[in-house]
Design a protein around this motif. Structure first.
Motif, PDB file in Angstrom:
ATOM      1  N   ASP A 153       0.870  -1.290  -0.202  1.00  0.00           N
ATOM      2  CA  ASP A 153      -0.021   0.002   0.115  1.00  0.00           C
ATOM      3  C   ASP A 153       0.805   1.353  -0.021  1.00  0.00           C
ATOM      4  O   ASP A 153       0.507   2.185  -0.808  1.00  0.00           O
ATOM      5  CB  ASP A 153      -0.839   0.240   1.158  1.00  0.00           C
ATOM      6  CG  ASP A 153      -1.826   1.180   1.248  1.00  0.00           C
ATOM      7  OD1 ASP A 153      -2.744   1.441   0.288  1.00  0.00           O
ATOM      8  OD2 ASP A 153      -1.773   1.979   2.337  1.00  0.00           O
ATOM      9  N   THR A 183      -1.244   3.205  -2.702  1.00  0.00           N
ATOM     10  CA  THR A 183      -2.622   3.136  -3.242  1.00  0.00           C
ATOM     11  C   THR A 183      -3.589   3.756  -2.198  1.00  0.00           C
ATOM     12  O   THR A 183      -4.606   3.907  -2.433  1.00  0.00           O
ATOM     13  CB  THR A 183      -3.086   1.655  -3.341  1.00  0.00           C
ATOM     14  OG1 THR A 183      -2.227   1.122  -2.161  1.00  0.00           O
ATOM     15  CG2 THR A 183      -2.567   0.984  -4.631  1.00  0.00           C
ATOM     16  N   ALA A 184      -2.927   4.089  -1.011  1.00  0.00           N
ATOM     17  CA  ALA A 184      -3.818   4.917   0.084  1.00  0.00           C
ATOM     18  C   ALA A 184      -5.179   4.267   0.336  1.00  0.00           C
ATOM     19  O   ALA A 184      -6.200   5.112   0.473  1.00  0.00           O
ATOM     20  CB  ALA A 184      -3.907   6.388  -0.474  1.00  0.00           C
ATOM     21  N   LEU A 185      -5.122   3.157   0.415  1.00  0.00           N
ATOM     22  CA  LEU A 185      -6.366   2.194   0.874  1.00  0.00           C
ATOM     23  C   LEU A 185      -6.871   2.478   2.424  1.00  0.00           C
ATOM     24  O   LEU A 185      -5.775   2.877   3.247  1.00  0.00           O
ATOM     25  CB  LEU A 185      -6.089   0.839   0.698  1.00  0.00           C
ATOM     26  CG  LEU A 185      -6.182   0.304  -0.964  1.00  0.00           C
ATOM     27  CD1 LEU A 185      -5.641  -1.220  -0.990  1.00  0.00           C
ATOM     28  CD2 LEU A 185      -7.365   0.573  -1.474  1.00  0.00           C
ATOM     29  N   SER A 186      -8.073   2.402   2.693  1.00  0.00           N
ATOM     30  CA  SER A 186      -8.364   2.814   3.839  1.00  0.00           C
ATOM     31  C   SER A 186      -8.063   1.513   4.962  1.00  0.00           C
ATOM     32  O   SER A 186      -7.847   0.569   4.311  1.00  0.00           O
ATOM     33  CB  SER A 186      -9.846   2.998   4.103  1.00  0.00           C
ATOM     34  OG  SER A 186     -10.641   1.936   3.433  1.00  0.00           O
ATOM     35  N   LYS A 187      -8.205   1.758   6.143  1.00  0.00           N
ATOM     36  CA  LYS A 187      -8.187   0.674   7.188  1.00  0.00           C
ATOM     37  C   LYS A 187      -9.143  -0.254   7.013  1.00  0.00           C
ATOM     38  O   LYS A 187      -9.037  -1.772   6.947  1.00  0.00           O
ATOM     39  CB  LYS A 187      -8.197   1.387   8.668  1.00  0.00           C
ATOM     40  CG  LYS A 187      -6.930   2.046   8.992  1.00  0.00           C
ATOM     41  CD  LYS A 187      -6.938   2.546  10.690  1.00  0.00           C
ATOM     42  CE  LYS A 187      -5.680   3.235  10.876  1.00  0.00           C
ATOM     43  NZ  LYS A 187      -5.733   3.570  12.371  1.00  0.00           N
ATOM     44  N   ASP A 188     -10.413  -0.002   6.876  1.00  0.00           N
ATOM     45  CA  ASP A 188     -11.524  -1.041   6.217  1.00  0.00           C
ATOM     46  C   ASP A 188     -11.148  -1.635   5.113  1.00  0.00           C
ATOM     47  O   ASP A 188     -11.361  -2.718   5.229  1.00  0.00           O
ATOM     48  CB  ASP A 188     -12.723  -0.316   6.308  1.00  0.00           C
ATOM     49  CG  ASP A 188     -13.275   0.338   7.650  1.00  0.00           C
ATOM     50  OD1 ASP A 188     -12.811   0.212   8.617  1.00  0.00           O
ATOM     51  OD2 ASP A 188     -14.244   1.252   7.261  1.00  0.00           O
ATOM     52  N   ASP A 189     -10.440  -1.180   4.172  1.00  0.00           N
ATOM     53  CA  ASP A 189     -10.006  -1.635   2.952  1.00  0.00           C
ATOM     54  C   ASP A 189      -9.223  -2.962   3.102  1.00  0.00           C
ATOM     55  O   ASP A 189      -9.184  -4.073   2.431  1.00  0.00           O
ATOM     56  CB  ASP A 189      -9.696  -0.947   1.646  1.00  0.00           C
ATOM     57  CG  ASP A 189     -10.680  -0.120   1.242  1.00  0.00           C
ATOM     58  OD1 ASP A 189     -11.949  -0.543   1.331  1.00  0.00           O
ATOM     59  OD2 ASP A 189     -10.682   1.130   0.522  1.00  0.00           O
ATOM     60  N   HIS A 196      -8.472  -4.134   6.155  1.00  0.00           N
ATOM     61  CA  HIS A 196      -8.957  -5.254   7.116  1.00  0.00           C
ATOM     62  C   HIS A 196      -9.813  -6.271   6.111  1.00  0.00           C
ATOM     63  O   HIS A 196      -9.850  -7.452   6.428  1.00  0.00           O
ATOM     64  CB  HIS A 196      -9.942  -4.657   7.937  1.00  0.00           C
ATOM     65  CG  HIS A 196     -10.340  -5.481   9.090  1.00  0.00           C
ATOM     66  ND1 HIS A 196     -11.270  -6.299   9.063  1.00  0.00           N
ATOM     67  CD2 HIS A 196      -9.712  -5.535  10.433  1.00  0.00           C
ATOM     68  CE1 HIS A 196     -11.319  -7.028  10.027  1.00  0.00           C
ATOM     69  NE2 HIS A 196     -10.481  -6.720  10.921  1.00  0.00           N
ATOM     70  N   THR A 235      -3.866  -5.022  13.340  1.00  0.00           N
ATOM     71  CA  THR A 235      -4.192  -4.453  14.587  1.00  0.00           C
ATOM     72  C   THR A 235      -3.370  -4.474  15.575  1.00  0.00           C
ATOM     73  O   THR A 235      -3.140  -3.326  16.387  1.00  0.00           O
ATOM     74  CB  THR A 235      -5.739  -4.663  14.972  1.00  0.00           C
ATOM     75  OG1 THR A 235      -5.666  -5.891  15.528  1.00  0.00           O
ATOM     76  CG2 THR A 235      -6.487  -4.366  13.757  1.00  0.00           C
TER      77      THR A 235
END
Length: 316
Positions: A123, A128-134, A136, A151
């Motif tokens: 990342d 790519t700057a994906l979110s934590k949710d992505d 996870h 985590t």
């Protein structure tokens, strides 16, 4: 689509884990088990470095024997990198170098830590700057322990172990790990637990390995001990249903558990599917004493503490 990429290597560190409590439900129709587990990330790490490449490749170094590890597309870190590339539309590849210190097939989530590290490293490498949710969601797709490796800390895992809720742990707990010179297959350990339960049903009695009635849950005593930061309370609450199966497949672990307690451990248990054994001690000083005593008994013993943070980029 990438946002900003780097030609520099990205260095990421991910922790191993101990399952200090684990209840395993009945075998489901889909071939899996629901679990309720208390994870604690500990100070034994995997270090991963990622470089830009046209291909997806991986190489290993470290303090554990890596000769049997796959370096092809079946490797979990490579699978993680490929999954992120597909998800984000990245056209290139990556070369991964993993400095391994978590026992392989040892019940401490070393492969899961590698996968989590690959997600975070790629990342950053590809921008790519994906979110934590992505991240996870991808982690959960790769394996039940991968989300927790992201985590870190202390957490309760339910479902397959990937549905996480943070658990408050006060202070630091000190563990001595005894590393076996062989691994145990996680599917084989679960299958053995199922066999043990079938045998017990055949006798008409419920043994210590019996499945919980209904969905498995973490005992409140575990959460209380963690909140209090009290190793003696925690020692009385630790449990691992998979230990029954691990002891059946590797009977020498029973002698090791007795040895550690006789040398001063508050308690001992098989971590996850084993065969790594984790001994809980009262303090850092008592952990060092136990490590020395177990080493004198010709056991490979490591002193670690937890909880520690999850997967992170290392700068400098």
């Amino acid at each position: 689509m990438t946002i900003a990429a780097t030609d520099e290597a990205v260095h990421v560190r991910a922790p191993g884990k101990i399952n200090l409590f684990m209840r395993v439900g009945e075998l489901d129709a889909d071939g899996y088990h629901d679990v309720a587990t208390a994870y604690q990330a500990v100070s034994l790490y995997e270090d991963l470095r990622a470089w830009p490449s046209d291909e997806f490749t991986v190489a290993f170094t470290g303090s554990v024997d890596t000769t049997g590890l796959p370096a092809d597309r079946t490797n979990l870190a490579i699978r993680a990198a490929r999954l992120l590339a597909r998800t984000a539309g990245v056209p290139g590849g990556v070369h991964l170098e993993i400095d391994k210190h978590v026992p392989i097939a040892g019940g401490m989530g070393g492969g899961s830590a590698d996968a989590a590290a690959a997600l975070v490293a790629c990342d950053a490498l590809w921008g790519t700057a994906l979110s934590k949710d992505d991240l996870h969601a991808m982690a959960a797709e790769l394996g039940a322990d991968v989300p927790f490796a992201l985590t870190g800390g202390t957490a309760i895992g339910t479902g397959r172990g990937d549905r996480l809720s943070p658990a408050l742990a006060t202070g630091s707990f000190h563990w001595v790990l005894v590393v076996a010179d062989h691994g145990l297959s996680t599917p084989a350990v679960y299958a053995e637990l199922d066999r043990i339960r079938e045998e017990q049903l055949g006798t008409g009695r419920r043994g210590p390995a019996a499945a919980p009635a209904g969905s498995p849950v973490v005992d409140p005593e575990v959460l209380h001990a963690l909140r209090a930061g009290d190793p003696e309370l925690l020692a009385r609450a630790v449990r691992n249903d998979l230990q029954h199966a691990a002891l059946r497949l590797a009977p020498d672990l029973a002698e090791l558990l007795d040895l550690g307690v006789s040398l001063g451990a508050l308690s001992g248990l098989v971590s996850g599917s084993g065969p790594t054994v984790a001994f809980l001690t009262e303090s850092a000083e008592s952990a060092i004493e136990l490590q020395v005593a177990l080493s004198a008994a010709r056991r490979t013993a490591l002193h670690v503490h937890g909880p520690v943070g999850g997967t992170r980029i290392v700068h400098g």
